[in-house]
Design an enzyme around this catalytic site. Structure first.
Site, mmCIF file in Angstrom:
data_model
loop_
_atom_site.group_PDB
_atom_site.id
_atom_site.type_symbol
_atom_site.label_atom_id
_atom_site.label_comp_id
_atom_site.label_asym_id
_atom_site.label_seq_id
_atom_site.Cartn_x
_atom_site.Cartn_y
_atom_site.Cartn_z
ATOM 1 N N ASP A 42 0.845 -1.200 0.000
ATOM 2 C CA ASP A 42 0.000 0.000 0.000
ATOM 3 C C ASP A 42 0.873 1.241 0.000
ATOM 4 O OD1 ASP A 42 -2.073 -1.671 0.100
ATOM 5 O OD2 ASP A 42 -2.753 -1.146 2.126
ATOM 6 N N PHE A 45 2.312 1.873 -3.409
ATOM 7 C CA PHE A 45 1.231 2.327 -4.283
ATOM 8 C C PHE A 45 0.963 3.824 -4.046
ATOM 9 C CE2 PHE A 45 -3.156 3.229 -5.354
ATOM 10 C CZ PHE A 45 -3.320 2.573 -6.573
ATOM 11 N N SER A 91 -37.023 -3.827 -14.166
ATOM 12 C CA SER A 91 -36.816 -4.602 -12.935
ATOM 13 C C SER A 91 -37.285 -6.042 -13.196
ATOM 14 C CB SER A 91 -37.543 -3.966 -11.768
ATOM 15 O OG SER A 91 -38.899 -3.891 -12.065
ATOM 16 N N LEU A 92 -37.251 -6.860 -12.177
ATOM 17 C CA LEU A 92 -37.565 -8.278 -12.375
ATOM 18 C C LEU A 92 -38.866 -8.646 -11.685
ATOM 19 C CD1 LEU A 92 -34.032 -9.691 -11.536
ATOM 20 C CD2 LEU A 92 -35.061 -9.598 -13.797
ATOM 21 N N GLU A 121 -27.983 -16.453 -10.693
ATOM 22 C CA GLU A 121 -27.054 -15.474 -10.114
ATOM 23 C C GLU A 121 -27.559 -15.029 -8.757
ATOM 24 O OE1 GLU A 121 -27.222 -12.246 -12.868
ATOM 25 O OE2 GLU A 121 -26.417 -13.472 -14.497
ATOM 26 N N LYS A 123 -28.866 -12.340 -6.178
ATOM 27 C CA LYS A 123 -29.599 -11.072 -6.316
ATOM 28 C C LYS A 123 -29.022 -10.123 -5.274
ATOM 29 C CE LYS A 123 -34.204 -9.132 -6.808
ATOM 30 N NZ LYS A 123 -33.939 -7.904 -6.097
ATOM 31 N N ASP A 125 -28.300 -7.015 -3.001
ATOM 32 C CA ASP A 125 -29.225 -6.067 -2.387
ATOM 33 C C ASP A 125 -28.529 -4.716 -2.224
ATOM 34 O OD1 ASP A 125 -31.442 -5.077 -1.233
ATOM 35 O OD2 ASP A 125 -31.248 -6.158 0.661
ATOM 36 N N GLU A 180 -25.066 -3.886 -9.620
ATOM 37 C CA GLU A 180 -25.553 -3.382 -8.340
ATOM 38 C C GLU A 180 -24.364 -2.869 -7.538
ATOM 39 O OE1 GLU A 180 -28.750 -3.909 -8.507
ATOM 40 O OE2 GLU A 180 -29.580 -3.720 -6.491
ATOM 41 N N TYR A 232 -23.921 -7.636 -13.716
ATOM 42 C CA TYR A 232 -24.671 -8.830 -14.128
ATOM 43 C C TYR A 232 -25.349 -8.711 -15.482
ATOM 44 C CZ TYR A 232 -27.996 -5.844 -11.609
ATOM 45 O OH TYR A 232 -28.708 -4.782 -11.148
ATOM 46 N N LYS A 295 -32.067 -16.531 -15.116
ATOM 47 C CA LYS A 295 -32.172 -15.912 -16.442
ATOM 48 C C LYS A 295 -32.018 -16.965 -17.530
ATOM 49 C CE LYS A 295 -29.958 -11.693 -14.801
ATOM 50 N NZ LYS A 295 -28.741 -10.884 -14.736
ATOM 51 N N LYS A 319 -37.088 -14.502 -4.212
ATOM 52 C CA LYS A 319 -36.664 -13.758 -3.012
ATOM 53 C C LYS A 319 -36.665 -14.687 -1.802
ATOM 54 C CE LYS A 319 -37.749 -9.368 -2.881
ATOM 55 N NZ LYS A 319 -37.071 -8.089 -2.681
ATOM 56 N N CYS A 413 -34.441 12.452 30.311
ATOM 57 C CA CYS A 413 -33.319 11.549 30.073
ATOM 58 C C CYS A 413 -33.229 10.524 31.209
ATOM 59 C CB CYS A 413 -32.020 12.344 29.983
ATOM 60 S SG CYS A 413 -30.577 11.287 29.849
ATOM 61 N N CYS A 416 -29.730 11.203 33.182
ATOM 62 C CA CYS A 416 -29.394 12.400 33.954
ATOM 63 C C CYS A 416 -30.607 13.249 34.307
ATOM 64 C CB CYS A 416 -28.362 13.243 33.200
ATOM 65 S SG CYS A 416 -29.060 14.052 31.754
ATOM 66 N N CYS A 431 -30.786 13.927 24.401
ATOM 67 C CA CYS A 431 -30.595 14.593 25.677
ATOM 68 C C CYS A 431 -29.610 15.740 25.447
ATOM 69 C CB CYS A 431 -30.036 13.595 26.693
ATOM 70 S SG CYS A 431 -29.358 14.430 28.144
ATOM 71 N N CYS A 437 -24.150 14.545 31.151
ATOM 72 C CA CYS A 437 -24.868 13.268 31.100
ATOM 73 C C CYS A 437 -23.824 12.140 30.929
ATOM 74 C CB CYS A 437 -25.848 13.326 29.931
ATOM 75 S SG CYS A 437 -26.802 11.846 29.699
HETATM 76 S S1 IVH Z 1 -31.020 -8.478 -13.925
HETATM 77 C C1 IVH Z 1 -33.304 -6.944 -17.455
HETATM 78 N N1 IVH Z 1 -29.502 -9.614 -12.127
HETATM 79 O O1 IVH Z 1 -32.756 -6.472 -8.750
HETATM 80 C C2 IVH Z 1 -32.702 -7.526 -16.250
HETATM 81 N N2 IVH Z 1 -30.834 -7.770 -11.438
HETATM 82 O O2 IVH Z 1 -36.010 -6.063 -9.272
HETATM 83 C C3 IVH Z 1 -32.329 -6.542 -15.238
HETATM 84 N N3 IVH Z 1 -30.523 -7.115 -9.091
HETATM 85 O O3 IVH Z 1 -33.384 -3.697 -10.793
HETATM 86 C C4 IVH Z 1 -31.917 -6.982 -13.928
HETATM 87 N N4 IVH Z 1 -29.014 -8.638 -8.588
HETATM 88 O O4 IVH Z 1 -31.243 -3.724 -9.417
HETATM 89 C C5 IVH Z 1 -30.406 -8.644 -12.368
HETATM 90 N N5 IVH Z 1 -28.064 -10.697 -10.666
HETATM 91 C C6 IVH Z 1 -28.955 -9.745 -10.894
HETATM 92 C C7 IVH Z 1 -29.368 -8.824 -9.899
HETATM 93 C C8 IVH Z 1 -30.319 -7.855 -10.206
HETATM 94 C C9 IVH Z 1 -29.710 -7.607 -8.132
HETATM 95 C C10 IVH Z 1 -31.467 -5.984 -8.874
HETATM 96 C C11 IVH Z 1 -31.517 -4.971 -9.991
HETATM 97 C C12 IVH Z 1 -32.924 -4.974 -10.490
HETATM 98 C C13 IVH Z 1 -33.666 -5.581 -9.334
HETATM 99 C C14 IVH Z 1 -34.853 -6.366 -9.847
#
Ligand code: IVH
Length: 689
Positions: A42, A45, A91-92, A121, A123, A125, A180, A232, A295, A319, A413, A416, A431, A437
């Site tokens: 480090d 670097f 979204s999914l 894959e 998911k 968060d 993400e 992803y 997928k 989920k 409090c 105190c 407080c 305190c």
């Molecule tokens: S694929 C068209 N893959 O989950 C496909 N999404 O409600 C687009 N997320 O908005 C998403 N891990 O923010 C995909 N391995 C993963 C993911 C992922 C997290 C999130 C993403 C998306 C939300 C789906």
């Protein structure tokens, strides 16, 4: 780059060195963050990075867009530009049941009439991000927003270490990669500790923390948050590869961190095994995941299956279920934190949940109690998701007794007896008796000695308790009155419940010597850290730095008016009030006086190598986009004696405006008759005097 005809030999040498260092440091970043295989210490670097940063300050025209110096941030964005996504960010569809996964599989198979392969894959968060590369260079990072339009957070994305700034291998001229941004658990906990130390409300979970960090105005702050990207999805025109899996593998060859958890199968049973396996394994991951994404692998099949208005039909998210139990609320404890924030904690009838017995769970704050309309004796729903900490997620009102009393937050409090106060700008109740305190005094002492403050490593929580309980240290100035004789033999009895045998610990020679040595060394800690250490509410590390730079010493700061304080970048009315309040208290002034007598640093040693006085005494606002980074304009102003201020007032002397200066700023400047000058005029102003 077109700098091949540089005739000046010094410039030519600088140009070549900048190129060399950029390539070398980017390779080291890749080794470290992508391959997990560092080849440089480090320290080494940082030496190379400093060399590059210095060259770039001297020769800004040679800085490369992929320069690793951008990893540490430094640019301030007041408002993020809203930009339209080239391809909407969908979204999914979600499910919690295996049965629905089987139905998804049936739908997919009936749409394609052939063998189907799936990719499973994690998911992640966190917050979704779309990153655009052109000719191998990261050019833009956009948040999801409403899916059609998001915020341009490019500068902040550039600070995330495992996202390459320049690619390697055979990449297409232009493409987008999506993923993400997450905050790992250890950084989340550290960040919340820091927030609590300065009296700010902590983030509720790593997802919120990641989202907040990605939207900070100061990219140098984002750089410190330790965010990580998990990518992803690759999309664009003319991208090689016929399957999703191949595309993910391509990303790896271009220098992205690969996801070694991704799994390919054509078998539903294996999908269920993968899900169940990760439902267990996620508890050991260093970041949160909230499910598994499945997928269709073939891109041709994906096209055949198509999309709904919001989701692809070729993917589904399973989920994980959080385990949930119900338990009655027996009583509420109110805990006073080190900054005075009072946190209500529910005492529950012990209940078994996901491998542990839960007896207590936080009720967070008054807003939380109100939102769930919690009554004494209520049966509360408690969940444990991926996280280790049980969460109260609701109330079973059907079980409420008709005469149940609504929970009223305490008014005094519990430590105190002071009247509690609702804090401005956050949902906490605190407080205000910060000087007397007990938990707050201890909190201030612990904050003072902490690593980022005075770094007195020879003292810790236990030793502070001992000094406090023996009446030797009641405020931070008392540390500097400690002596060998006062400390030697000091003892404390600790009762250990399990052993049932009380233990006596006492300070011996070596410990005392170490404590005194640590205190002595702290006298050379620079002013900006002393300012952070003294614990002014809402003054964190960065604000302390900015205040120290702006005011130069503690007396100027102590005498500053609210208006002067809000001139400092990042200091708003609430923080300014808190600073004024601090210096209005005679006890604090006395502490500062004693610390001065103990020879702590109360003068800023910071100097941006002063090159002239052309702007001495001038208050200047810099706004807009320039040919060089805005921070360099600001540094130029400071090096010539000027002061950078963040908002326009009658005291402002000039506004240096670049492209896209904020329209409100322009109106305000014109109204107050403050001259607006450009980058070149600023240079002239410096040259003339
Ligand atoms: S694929 C068209 N893959 O989950 C496909 N999404 O409600 C687009 N997320 O908005 C998403 N891990 O923010 C995909 N391995 C993963 C993911 C992922 C997290 C999130 C993403 C998306 C939300 C789906």
């Amino acid at each position: 780059m077109e700098h091949t005809n540089i005739s000046n030999p010094a410039e030519r040498q600088a140009f070549e060195r900048i190129q060399e260092l950029t390539i070398e440091l980017n390779q080291h970043n890749y080794n470290y963050y992508v391959l997990d295989n560092p080849k440089l210490s480090d320290y080494d670097f940082d030496q190379l990075l400093n060399e590059l940063a210095n060259l770039e300050i001297k020769y800004p025209q040679f800085r490369l867009p992929e320069s690793p110096t951008q990893r540490v941030g430094g640019s301030i964005v007041k408002e993020f530009k809203s930009v339209k996504h080239r391809y909407p960010m969908l979204s999914l569809a979600n499910t919690y049941s295996e049965e629905e996964i089987s139905e998804f599989d049936r739908r997919v198979r009936s749409a394609v009439h052939e063998n189907v392969e799936y990719v499973c894959e994690l998911k992640y968060d966190g917050v979704a991000i779309s990153i655009i590369y052109q000719n191998g260079v990261l050019v833009q990072g956009i948040t999801r927003g409403d899916g059609v339009q998001g915020d341009d957070v490019t500068e902040n994305v550039r600070t995330i270490r495992n996202i390459p700034l320049r690619l390697q291998g055979d990449y297409p001229a232009e493409f987008e990669v999506r993923g993400e941004i997450v905050m790992p658990h250890h950084r989340f906990e550290e960040l919340n500790r820091e927030k609590e130390e300065i009296g700010e409300m902590p983030f509720a979970n790593p997802r919120n923390a990641a989202s907040g960090s990605l939207k900070l105005q100061d990219s140098a702050e984002t750089a410190k948050r330790g965010l990580e990207a998990h990518l992803y999805y690759l999309l664009g025109e003319n991208i090689p590869g016929n399957t999703h899996y191949e595309r993910l593998s391509l990303l790896k060859t271009w220098g992205f961190k690969d996801s070694d958890t991704t799994f390919k199968t054509d078998n539903l049973e294996e999908i269920f095994l993968f899900i169940n396996d990760w439902d267990e394994k996620r508890k050991k991951l260093p970041f949160d995941i909230d499910g598994i994404v499945i997928k269709v692998n073939s891109l041709e099949q994906q096209r055949q299956i198509g999309y709904t208005a919001k989701n692809p039909r070729w993917a589904i998210a399973y989920k994980f279920k959080a385990e949930r139990v119900v338990s009655p609320l027996l009583s509420i404890d109110y805990q006073v934190g080190r900054t005075g924030i009072v946190t209500p904690v529910a005492n529950l009838q012990p209940v078994h949940l996901a491998g542990t017995t839960v007896k207590r769970a936080t009720l967070n704050n008054e807003g939380f109690i109100d939102a769930f309309d919690i009554h004494y004796g209520d049966h509360l729903f408690i969940e444990k998701g991926g996280e280790i900490i049980p969460k109260i997620v609701g109330v079973n009102t059907a079980q409420r007794k008709p005469d149940a009393q609504k929970v009223e937050f305490i008014k005094k409090c519990p430590e105190c007896g002071a009247d509690l106060v609702r804090s401005e700008g956050s949902s906490g109740i605190y407080c205000p008796n910060e000087l007397h305190c007990p938990p707050q005094i201890k909190g201030k002492l612990e904050h003072f000695i902490s690593r980022k403050a005075m770094q007195i490593d020879s003292l810790g929580e236990g030793k502070i308790d001992m000094l406090f309980e023996n009446g030797l240290v009641k405020n931070i100035a008392d540390f500097y009155d400690l002596s060998y004789n006062k400390l030697l033999g000091l003892s404390r009895t600790i009762s250990n419940n399990e052993e049932k045998k009380p233990k006596v610990i006492s300070f011996r020679e070596k410990t005392v010597e170490n404590i005194l040595k640590g205190i002595e060394i702290s006298k050379s800690i620079p002013f900006e850290r002393v300012l952070y250490a003294i614990g002014i509410r809402l003054v964190g590390e960065t604000t302390a730095k900015k205040l120290a730079r702006y005011f130069g010493n503690i007396d100027n700061l102590a005498n500053a008016t609210k208006e002067e304080l809000t001139n400092v970048e990042d200091v708003g009315a609430i923080v300014a009030d808190s600073i004024v309040h601090y210096f209005n208290q005679s006890e604090n002034l006395e502490i500062i006086m004693r610390l001065k007598q103990a020879n702590l640093q109360f003068e800023s040693s910071f100097s941006e190598e002063r090159v002239g006085d052309a702007l001495a005494g001038l208050h200047i606002v810099v706004s807009g986009v320039f040919s060089i980074p805005r921070d360099e304009i600001k540094s130029l102003i400071e090096r010539n004696g000027g002061k950078n201020v963040s908002s326009i007032s009658k005291n402002t002397d000039y506004i240096v405006a670049g492209e896209k200066m904020g329209p409100e700023k322009k109106v305000k400047a014109e109204k107050l008759g403050i001259p607006i000058i450009g980058e070149e005029e600023l240079q002239k102003l410096i040259a003339i005097k």
